[in-house]
Design an enzyme around this catalytic site. Structure first.
Site, short mmCIF file in Angstrom:
data_model
loop_
_atom_site.label_atom_id
_atom_site.label_comp_id
_atom_site.label_asym_id
_atom_site.label_seq_id
_atom_site.Cartn_x
_atom_site.Cartn_y
_atom_site.Cartn_z
N GLY A 36 54.13 30.35 40.96
CA GLY A 36 53.83 30.17 42.55
C GLY A 36 52.50 29.67 42.60
O GLY A 36 51.63 29.40 41.82
N SER A 40 49.41 33.04 45.65
CA SER A 40 50.53 33.46 46.27
C SER A 40 50.72 34.89 45.73
O SER A 40 51.35 35.78 46.36
CB SER A 40 51.82 32.74 45.52
OG SER A 40 51.61 32.52 43.99
N GLY A 41 49.88 35.37 44.87
CA GLY A 41 50.01 36.75 44.54
C GLY A 41 50.58 37.02 43.05
O GLY A 41 50.47 38.41 42.72
N LYS A 42 50.40 36.17 42.32
CA LYS A 42 50.87 36.40 40.69
C LYS A 42 50.14 37.44 40.12
O LYS A 42 50.84 38.35 39.39
CB LYS A 42 51.08 34.88 40.14
CG LYS A 42 51.75 33.99 40.77
CD LYS A 42 51.60 32.55 39.69
CE LYS A 42 50.07 32.03 39.94
NZ LYS A 42 49.55 31.65 40.94
N SER A 43 48.84 37.23 39.96
CA SER A 43 47.90 37.96 39.09
C SER A 43 47.88 39.34 39.83
O SER A 43 48.03 40.44 39.12
CB SER A 43 46.39 37.58 39.29
OG SER A 43 46.43 36.43 38.41
N SER A 110 52.00 27.43 36.68
CA SER A 110 53.29 26.84 36.05
C SER A 110 54.05 26.03 37.03
O SER A 110 55.09 26.23 37.32
CB SER A 110 53.99 27.91 35.18
OG SER A 110 54.34 28.89 35.98
P1 ADP Z 1 47.44 34.14 42.44
O1 ADP Z 1 47.42 34.73 41.08
O2 ADP Z 1 48.94 33.62 42.70
O3 ADP Z 1 46.32 33.02 42.33
P2 ADP Z 1 45.85 36.29 43.20
O4 ADP Z 1 46.84 37.39 42.94
O5 ADP Z 1 44.62 35.90 42.62
O6 ADP Z 1 47.04 34.97 43.26
O7 ADP Z 1 45.59 36.37 44.92
C1 ADP Z 1 46.51 37.02 45.75
C2 ADP Z 1 45.82 37.39 47.14
O8 ADP Z 1 46.58 37.67 48.08
C3 ADP Z 1 45.04 38.82 46.69
O9 ADP Z 1 43.75 38.76 47.37
C4 ADP Z 1 45.77 39.87 47.38
O10 ADP Z 1 45.12 40.99 47.55
C5 ADP Z 1 46.60 39.14 48.32
N1 ADP Z 1 47.84 39.72 48.87
C6 ADP Z 1 48.13 40.09 50.07
N2 ADP Z 1 49.40 40.51 50.21
C7 ADP Z 1 49.89 40.46 48.98
C8 ADP Z 1 51.10 40.79 48.34
N3 ADP Z 1 52.32 41.22 49.02
N4 ADP Z 1 51.16 40.67 47.02
C9 ADP Z 1 50.23 40.03 46.25
N5 ADP Z 1 48.96 39.66 46.75
C10 ADP Z 1 48.94 39.94 48.08
#
Ligand code: ADP
Length: 203
Positions: A36, A40-43, A110
């Protein structure tokens, strides 16, 4: 898939079968491949899944986006070729973890469908679980947890996915996770439920 450079090499199998290994460890490995946009929330979800499963005593490990760029992939950048090689190497590592019966979660943008499909192709049938973290660009940009979108909009990051580089959404992901307006735990539990249904997590 390309051939190895070396010619005089031979594949060595283990002394036990994969079924025997699974039975001995009471665990089944797989790769939970989060894909994503940035933010998006992957990590966050991958780490939470890891934590929740560890709390249940499960063999799980999270391979994370930036972290492998400090070591294994420190020689790679963000050009299309380097992104492809980045994913190829991570796929091979994740496969080894999964073979060792570990539930392996990966958190990498990815962006190319073909790269993800290549990883799927090297995995044992059914053990590659593609999770599309389906968060709209506007939401990711609003979250901007690392300030990267602001930088990208200012033109300070070339080839930024979603802004100046493409993202190819999965067409047949095992799981499509909507995160907007949902809690991290809700999303993480949805992933765990899927793993239970698919037989990778018991109890
Ligand atoms: P990515 O790894 O995709 O770049 P991150 O996990 O680093 O994204 O960041 C996602 C951000 O969105 C974080 O600050 C997290 O707290 C926030 N967030 C809000 N709601 C959600 C959710 N339902 N799932 C995952 N992250 C969320």
């Amino acid at each position: 898939m390309s051939e190895p450079k070396s010619k005089n090499i031979h594949w060595h199998g283990a002394n036990i079968t994969q079924e025997e290994r699974q039975e001995a460890l009471d665990a089944r490995g797989c790769v939970v491949w989060f894909t994503g946009l940035s933010g998006s929330g992957k990590s966050t979800i991958s780490r939470r899944v890891e934590q929740l499963l560890l709390e249940r005593g499960k063999f799980v490990y999270s391979l994370d986006g930036d972290n492998v760029r400090f070591g294994l992939n420190k020689d790679l950048g963000f050009s299309p070729e380097d992104r492809t090689e980045n994913i190829r190497r991570i796929g091979e590592v994740a496969k080894l973890f999964a073979d060792a019966c570990c539930v392996t979660t990966t958190a990498f943008i990815s962006p190319y469908r073909q790269d993800r499909d290549q990883v799927r192709a090297i995995m044992a049938e059914g053990s590659f679980i593609e999770v599309f973290v389906d968060t709209p660009l506007e939401v990711c940009e609003e979250r901007d947890p690392k300030g990267l979108y602001k930088k990208a909009r200012r033109g300070e990051i070339p080839e930024f996915t979603g802004i100046s580089a493409p993202y190819e959404a999965p067409e047949a992901a095992e799981l499509v996770l909507k995160t907007a307006g949902r809690s991290v735990d809700e999303c993480a539990l949805e992933v765990i439920e899927h793993l239970q249904q698919a037989g990778f997590i018991t109890g």
